[in-house]
Design an enzyme around this catalytic site. Structure first.
Site, short mmCIF file in Angstrom:
data_model
loop_
_atom_site.label_atom_id
_atom_site.label_comp_id
_atom_site.label_asym_id
_atom_site.label_seq_id
_atom_site.Cartn_x
_atom_site.Cartn_y
_atom_site.Cartn_z
N SER A 61 -0.14 3.42 10.29
CA SER A 61 0.69 4.47 9.71
C SER A 61 1.08 5.45 10.81
CB SER A 61 -0.06 5.20 8.61
OG SER A 61 -0.16 4.38 7.48
N PHE B 282 -1.57 10.19 4.56
CA PHE B 282 -2.81 9.81 3.86
C PHE B 282 -3.30 10.89 2.91
CE2 PHE B 282 -4.35 6.77 7.50
CZ PHE B 282 -3.35 5.88 7.17
N ASN C 215 3.83 -2.22 8.80
CA ASN C 215 3.97 -0.88 8.25
C ASN C 215 5.41 -0.37 8.48
OD1 ASN C 215 3.17 1.77 7.26
ND2 ASN C 215 1.09 1.12 7.76
N THR C 216 5.65 0.89 8.23
CA THR C 216 6.96 1.50 8.47
C THR C 216 7.19 1.66 9.97
OG1 THR C 216 5.92 3.66 8.31
CG2 THR C 216 6.90 2.80 6.30
N ALA D 194 0.83 -1.21 0.00
CA ALA D 194 0.00 0.00 0.00
C ALA D 194 0.87 1.26 0.00
CB ALA D 194 -0.90 0.01 1.23
N ASN E 86 9.03 8.50 5.20
CA ASN E 86 7.92 9.30 4.67
C ASN E 86 6.94 9.67 5.77
OD1 ASN E 86 4.94 8.20 4.23
ND2 ASN E 86 6.31 6.42 4.25
N ASN F 191 -6.88 -0.80 0.89
CA ASN F 191 -6.39 -0.46 2.23
C ASN F 191 -7.11 0.81 2.66
OD1 ASN F 191 -4.63 1.07 4.06
ND2 ASN F 191 -3.12 -0.54 3.76
N LYS G 46 -3.53 -4.32 9.29
CA LYS G 46 -2.10 -4.03 9.06
C LYS G 46 -1.53 -3.36 10.30
CE LYS G 46 1.15 -1.89 5.83
NZ LYS G 46 1.33 -1.31 4.50
N ASN H 1 1.79 8.52 10.58
CA ASN H 1 1.69 9.93 10.19
C ASN H 1 0.32 10.56 10.36
OD1 ASN H 1 4.44 9.80 9.31
ND2 ASN H 1 3.70 8.61 7.57
N THR H 2 -0.60 9.84 11.00
CA THR H 2 -1.90 10.41 11.35
C THR H 2 -2.02 10.36 12.87
OG1 THR H 2 -2.91 9.74 9.26
CG2 THR H 2 -4.41 10.14 11.09
N ASP I 36 0.10 3.02 -5.04
CA ASP I 36 -1.05 3.36 -5.87
C ASP I 36 -2.20 3.75 -4.96
OD1 ASP I 36 -2.71 3.79 -7.98
OD2 ASP I 36 -2.95 1.68 -8.54
N LYS I 37 -2.05 4.92 -4.34
CA LYS I 37 -3.04 5.34 -3.33
C LYS I 37 -4.42 5.53 -3.92
CE LYS I 37 0.17 7.77 -0.17
NZ LYS I 37 -0.04 7.37 1.21
N PHE J 144 3.71 11.16 4.57
CA PHE J 144 2.68 11.67 3.66
C PHE J 144 1.41 12.05 4.40
CE2 PHE J 144 5.25 10.00 0.20
CZ PHE J 144 5.01 10.94 -0.79
N GLY K 158 11.15 -4.10 4.22
CA GLY K 158 12.58 -4.23 3.94
C GLY K 158 12.98 -5.31 2.97
C1 LIG Z 1 6.21 6.50 0.36
C2 LIG Z 1 5.46 5.47 1.13
C3 LIG Z 1 4.09 5.61 1.33
C4 LIG Z 1 3.39 4.66 2.05
N1 LIG Z 1 2.03 4.78 2.20
C5 LIG Z 1 1.32 3.81 2.85
C6 LIG Z 1 -0.09 3.89 2.98
O1 LIG Z 1 -0.73 4.82 2.49
N2 LIG Z 1 -0.72 2.90 3.65
C7 LIG Z 1 -0.06 1.82 4.20
O2 LIG Z 1 -0.70 0.93 4.78
N3 LIG Z 1 1.28 1.72 4.06
C8 LIG Z 1 1.97 2.67 3.41
N4 LIG Z 1 3.33 2.55 3.28
C9 LIG Z 1 4.02 1.40 3.91
C10 LIG Z 1 4.27 0.27 2.94
O3 LIG Z 1 3.06 -0.28 2.47
C11 LIG Z 1 5.10 -0.85 3.62
O4 LIG Z 1 4.34 -1.38 4.69
C12 LIG Z 1 6.43 -0.33 4.17
O5 LIG Z 1 6.99 0.63 3.32
C13 LIG Z 1 7.45 -1.45 4.35
O6 LIG Z 1 7.78 -2.07 3.15
P1 LIG Z 1 9.10 -1.71 2.28
O7 LIG Z 1 10.26 -1.72 3.24
O8 LIG Z 1 9.17 -2.78 1.23
O9 LIG Z 1 8.85 -0.38 1.70
C14 LIG Z 1 4.06 3.51 2.57
C15 LIG Z 1 5.44 3.37 2.36
C16 LIG Z 1 6.14 4.33 1.65
C17 LIG Z 1 7.62 4.14 1.43
#
Ligand SMILES: Cc1cc2nc3c(=O)[nH]c(=O)nc-3n(C[C@H](O)[C@H](O)[C@H](O)COP(=O)(O)O)c2cc1C
Length: 357
Positions: free
Chosen positions: A177, A114, A246-247, A61, A110, A143, A217, A179-180, A64-65, A112, A297
């Site tokens: 996330s 949402f 998530n991150t 996720a 990031n 999502n 998630k 960021n909210t 492609d928001k 962002f 990762g």
């Molecule tokens: C730029 C960016 C935007 C993201 N936006 C969302 C989001 O809108 N919703 C969500 O559930 N995860 C979001 N994620 C988290 C990813 O879906 C994923 O859980 C996280 O980046 C770990 O995977 P990766 O290390 O392969 O990037 C975002 C990650 C990145 C880098």
């Protein structure tokens, strides 16, 4: 089948990260990025929740928001695409800049928050795609999240279930996330119980139409007690799966960098160990009774296989694409059957959780 990423990847990385992302989505939408797909090895196929996944590699996720490039992403070889996070109303997200590269670590931070076009615009696009004959095979998840200024967060998720259950293959409740403000508190036992009870009721209410699987998630920053509560509530209430993770708001291996002081979620290789440890814990706590999606990762075929052995039936990635391009998806799909054979597994399902038993 020609991979042009070695040519355009370095150019994209000269741009501001958010602009590079916008350009990439535009390129995909106009068909400028050539399909890399190819045939998937049958050993990679799985049927989960009644859905046929041609391979276990999904687009995570956040890329492609707004559901603009589902088919171009499936053409790159993904077995699934998760659109969103989508909020009920459109919202701009946090002020820019809000996305930062850590090139030496091949990582990103990031915040962002949402940004997106909201339920109506995204649902219209998804519904239109479902009518198209020439859509690519593959699974599409939605999502869903809450608006920043929402007076009632749970209502936002319930609205998301009503909007997307009829048109998505699976649904994800994103409470992770960073960021909210206040979002991640929904992972605590009582709020989580109330949230999941309400979204499951909403799905049951739609029962005669469609009941797509409902996944949660979670963040990689939960304590052991939090994880135990998430596992217990998820099993008790009967949700269908978990996405881990998530991150992270922590800064493993990157604390020394000035950019590490930026607020937001860290993704890419520095997240791998933490998110895989949490995945393993969740697998143990749920005893293999819930299918898990492993994300965080993944930057090589070996990483993807490690997630599977840690308990993931499916994997997702995002950040590694920024640095390696879509060739990585093909590499993972090419190497996984070799790893399975080497370790004596006849199917991918046999390898799931092999390191946790
Ligand atoms: C730029 C960016 C935007 C993201 N936006 C969302 C989001 O809108 N919703 C969500 O559930 N995860 C979001 N994620 C988290 C990813 O879906 C994923 O859980 C996280 O980046 C770990 O995977 P990766 O290390 O392969 O990037 C975002 C990650 C990145 C880098």
């Amino acid at each position: 089948m020609i991979d042009l990423f070695p040519l355009y990847g370095p150019l994209l990385r000269c741009l501001d990260p958010e602009l590079a992302h916008t350009v990439t989505v535009r390129m995909l939408a106009t068909g400028l990025a050539p399909p890399l797909g190819g045939k998937d090895d049958p050993v990679l196929r799985q049927r989960l929740w009644g859905l046929d996944f041609p391979n276990p590699v999904g687009m995570a996720a956040g890329f492609d928001k707004n559901a603009e490039v589902i088919d171009p992403l499936l053409s790159l070889g993904f077995g699934a695409v998760e659109i969103g996070t989508v909020t009920p109303k459109p919202q701009p997200g946090n002020p820019k800049p809000r996305c930062f590269r850590l090139p030496d670590q091949q990582a990103m931070i990031n915040r962002f928050g949402f940004n997106g076009q909201g339920h109506d615009a995204v649902a219209r696009r998804l519904a239109a795609r479902r009518q198209r004959r020439n859509r690519r095979p593959g699974v599409v998840g939605a999502n869903i999240g809450r608006n920043k200024d929402s007076g009632d967060a749970i209502n936002d998720y319930v609205a998301g279930v009503y909007q997307f259950a009829p048109i998505a293959d699976y649904l994800v409740i994103n409470v992770s996330s960073p960021n909210t403000p206040g979002l991640r508190a929904l992972q605590d036992r009582e709020p989580l119980t109330e949230l999941l009870t309400r979204v499951l009721e909403a799905r049951a209410d739609l029962c005669e139409k469609r009941t797509p699987p409902l996944l949660l998630k979670i963040a990689p920053d939960l304590t052991d007690d939090d994880l135990a509560a998430v596992a217990e509530v998820s099993l008790d209430l009967g949700i269908d799966g978990l996405i881990v993770s998530n991150t992270t708001v922590s800064r493993p291996d990157v604390d020394h960098l000035p950019v590490a002081a930026e607020a937001g979620g860290l993704s890419g290789p520095p997240l791998f160990e933490l998110s895989t440890r949490v995945l393993r814990d969740i697998r143990r706590l749920t005893g293999g009774r819930l299918p898990l999606i492993g994300v965080g990762g993944i930057a090589s075929p070996e990483d993807a296989y490690a997630k599977i052995r840690a308990g993931a039936s499916l994997v997702q990635l995002y950040t590694a694409l920024v640095y390696q391009g879509p060739r990585l998806v093909l590499d993972i799909k090419r190497r996984l059957p070799e790893f399975l054979k080497r370790d004596g597994f006849a199917t991918l399902a046999e390898a799931v959780g092999a390191d946790v038993r």
